[in-house]
Design a protein around this motif. Structure first.
Motif, mmCIF file in Angstrom:
data_model
loop_
_atom_site.group_PDB
_atom_site.id
_atom_site.type_symbol
_atom_site.label_atom_id
_atom_site.label_comp_id
_atom_site.label_asym_id
_atom_site.label_seq_id
_atom_site.Cartn_x
_atom_site.Cartn_y
_atom_site.Cartn_z
ATOM 1 N N ILE A 199 0.837 -1.189 0.000
ATOM 2 C CA ILE A 199 0.000 0.000 0.000
ATOM 3 C C ILE A 199 0.876 1.244 0.000
ATOM 4 N N TYR A 200 0.420 2.261 -0.694
ATOM 5 C CA TYR A 200 1.089 3.554 -0.707
ATOM 6 C C TYR A 200 0.385 4.443 0.303
ATOM 7 N N TYR A 201 1.048 5.460 0.783
ATOM 8 C CA TYR A 201 0.451 6.307 1.821
ATOM 9 C C TYR A 201 -0.869 6.926 1.350
ATOM 10 N N SER A 202 -0.980 7.075 0.038
ATOM 11 C CA SER A 202 -2.200 7.670 -0.524
ATOM 12 C C SER A 202 -3.393 6.726 -0.432
ATOM 13 N N GLY A 203 -3.084 5.449 -0.160
ATOM 14 C CA GLY A 203 -4.143 4.456 -0.087
ATOM 15 C C GLY A 203 -4.195 3.518 -1.281
ATOM 16 N N SER A 204 -3.398 3.775 -2.294
ATOM 17 C CA SER A 204 -3.351 2.862 -3.444
ATOM 18 C C SER A 204 -2.815 1.504 -3.010
ATOM 19 N N ARG A 260 -9.174 -12.255 -1.141
ATOM 20 C CA ARG A 260 -9.307 -12.417 0.315
ATOM 21 C C ARG A 260 -8.553 -11.355 1.109
ATOM 22 N N VAL A 261 -7.810 -10.492 0.428
ATOM 23 C CA VAL A 261 -6.901 -9.575 1.126
ATOM 24 C C VAL A 261 -7.400 -8.132 1.095
ATOM 25 N N THR A 262 -7.237 -7.471 2.235
ATOM 26 C CA THR A 262 -7.434 -6.029 2.315
ATOM 27 C C THR A 262 -6.297 -5.437 3.125
ATOM 28 N N ILE A 263 -5.620 -4.458 2.542
ATOM 29 C CA ILE A 263 -4.568 -3.730 3.256
ATOM 30 C C ILE A 263 -4.992 -2.277 3.354
ATOM 31 N N SER A 264 -4.835 -1.711 4.534
ATOM 32 C CA SER A 264 -5.235 -0.323 4.755
ATOM 33 C C SER A 264 -4.163 0.393 5.556
ATOM 34 N N VAL A 265 -4.230 1.720 5.535
ATOM 35 C CA VAL A 265 -3.243 2.530 6.247
ATOM 36 C C VAL A 265 -3.965 3.526 7.141
ATOM 37 N N ASP A 266 -3.432 3.729 8.326
ATOM 38 C CA ASP A 266 -3.957 4.724 9.265
ATOM 39 C C ASP A 266 -2.828 5.705 9.557
ATOM 40 N N THR A 267 -2.813 6.808 8.837
ATOM 41 C CA THR A 267 -1.712 7.752 8.983
ATOM 42 C C THR A 267 -1.706 8.413 10.361
ATOM 43 N N SER A 268 -2.858 8.537 10.998
ATOM 44 C CA SER A 268 -2.917 9.179 12.313
ATOM 45 C C SER A 268 -2.214 8.351 13.386
ATOM 46 N N LYS A 269 -2.189 7.040 13.174
ATOM 47 C CA LYS A 269 -1.525 6.129 14.121
ATOM 48 C C LYS A 269 -0.187 5.635 13.611
ATOM 49 N N ASN A 270 0.196 6.046 12.406
ATOM 50 C CA ASN A 270 1.436 5.562 11.778
ATOM 51 C C ASN A 270 1.446 4.031 11.696
ATOM 52 N N GLN A 271 0.310 3.492 11.274
ATOM 53 C CA GLN A 271 0.151 2.054 11.183
ATOM 54 C C GLN A 271 -0.453 1.662 9.830
ATOM 55 N N PHE A 272 -0.181 0.435 9.427
ATOM 56 C CA PHE A 272 -0.925 -0.149 8.318
ATOM 57 C C PHE A 272 -1.325 -1.560 8.718
ATOM 58 N N SER A 273 -2.382 -2.046 8.070
ATOM 59 C CA SER A 273 -2.988 -3.292 8.535
ATOM 60 C C SER A 273 -3.255 -4.258 7.398
ATOM 61 N N LEU A 274 -3.368 -5.517 7.789
ATOM 62 C CA LEU A 274 -3.664 -6.611 6.860
ATOM 63 C C LEU A 274 -4.886 -7.361 7.361
ATOM 64 N N LYS A 275 -5.818 -7.612 6.474
ATOM 65 C CA LYS A 275 -6.920 -8.524 6.758
ATOM 66 C C LYS A 275 -6.953 -9.587 5.678
ATOM 67 N N LEU A 276 -6.982 -10.840 6.100
ATOM 68 C CA LEU A 276 -7.048 -11.981 5.187
ATOM 69 C C LEU A 276 -8.246 -12.824 5.609
ATOM 70 N N SER A 277 -9.218 -12.919 4.748
ATOM 71 C CA SER A 277 -10.473 -13.576 5.106
ATOM 72 C C SER A 277 -10.470 -15.052 4.737
ATOM 73 N N SER A 278 -11.422 -15.757 5.309
ATOM 74 C CA SER A 278 -11.662 -17.173 4.991
ATOM 75 C C SER A 278 -10.383 -17.999 5.058
ATOM 76 N N VAL A 279 -9.682 -17.886 6.148
ATOM 77 C CA VAL A 279 -8.376 -18.549 6.253
ATOM 78 C C VAL A 279 -8.532 -20.059 6.405
ATOM 79 N N THR A 280 -7.492 -20.748 5.940
ATOM 80 C CA THR A 280 -7.373 -22.198 6.101
ATOM 81 C C THR A 280 -5.992 -22.495 6.674
ATOM 82 N N ALA A 281 -5.734 -23.775 6.910
ATOM 83 C CA ALA A 281 -4.428 -24.165 7.450
ATOM 84 C C ALA A 281 -3.295 -23.723 6.526
ATOM 85 N N ALA A 282 -3.568 -23.598 5.250
ATOM 86 C CA ALA A 282 -2.538 -23.168 4.288
ATOM 87 C C ALA A 282 -2.089 -21.723 4.515
ATOM 88 N N ASP A 283 -2.836 -20.978 5.299
ATOM 89 C CA ASP A 283 -2.468 -19.600 5.604
ATOM 90 C C ASP A 283 -1.595 -19.503 6.852
#
Lengths: 107, 120
Positions: free
Chosen positions: B53-58, B68-91
């Motif tokens: 992810i770029y700081y602009s949100g791209s 299954r993936v969503t990556i987001s950025v929170d500039t106010s907290k200086n953090q970025f996050s990962l969400k991976l849905s419907s996980v299996t043992a392969a994850d």
């Protein structure tokens, strides 16, 4: 999607030269980067833009890239160089691609 | 020097969503010089790029995980996050966050990595 192919393993005696290859379709037209990963640790960048070394990386580490093969060369191999090595490119479609990794064993 | 630290649950149940956060210290996540990425490594296997992810949100995702993936950025907290849905043992993997130099596409700084196990 773009595929990078590395040999699973390479073995070399101390003091000799290790060469680790990374194959890809016309990889010579791309910039190739190399990472070293020791057990239980995060990877470390050792070569970028085919042949440049980040500060702190010994001159024994060098790289080249032409045609369909990029090569990481480690001269005067030491026991401490034993690690997994990964090549990586940044594809034109804005995706990052890693090779499968090569385990370097120092005999 | 910029430093990154992953945080989140170490155990996730199958079919649920894996959520991780990477906290950046020593610099601003809003720099135009960097992308911010997630990379994972299943036990005994190689590195797999998940997305960036770029700081602009791209955002840019691995085509094999994109649905299954969503990556987001929170500039106010200086953090970025990962969400991976419907996980299996392969994850099940060590998940790393990384600082990517925008001009080169290199991962120049890595978090220490966090093991996420998918199991009931």
């Amino acid at each position: 999607s773009y595929v990078l192919t590395q040999p699973p393993s390479v073995s070399v005696a101390p003091g000799k030269t290790a060469r680790i290859t990374c194959g890809g379709n016309n990889i010579g037209s791309k910039s190739v980067h190399w990472y070293q990963q020791k057990p239980g640790q995060a990877p470390v960048l050792v070569i970028y833009y085919d042949s440049d070394r980040p500060s702190g990386i010994p001159e024994r580490f060098s790289g080249s890239n032409s045609g369909n093969t990029a090569t990481l060369t480690i001269s005067r191999v030491e026991a401490g160089d034993e690690a997994d090595y990964y090549c990586q490119v940044w594809d034109s479609s804005s995706v990052w691609v890693f090779g499968g990794g090569t385990k370097l064993t120092v005999l | 020097q910029l430093q990154l630290q992953e945080s989140g649950p170490g155990l996730v149940k199958p079919s649920e969503t894996l959520s991780l956060t990477c906290t950046v210290s020593g610099g601003s996540i809003s720099s135009s010089s960097y992308y911010w990425g997630w990379i994972r490594q299943p036990p005994g296997k190689g590195l797999e790029w998940i997305g960036s992810i770029y700081y602009s949100g791209s955002t840019y995702y691995n085509p094999s995980l994109k649905s299954r993936v969503t990556i987001s950025v929170d500039t106010s907290k200086n953090q970025f996050s990962l969400k991976l849905s419907s996980v299996t043992a392969a994850d099940t993997a060590v998940y790393y966050c990384g600082l990517i130099i925008a001009a080169a596409g290199t991962v120049n700084e890595w978090g220490q990595g966090t093991l996420v196990t998918v199991s009931s």
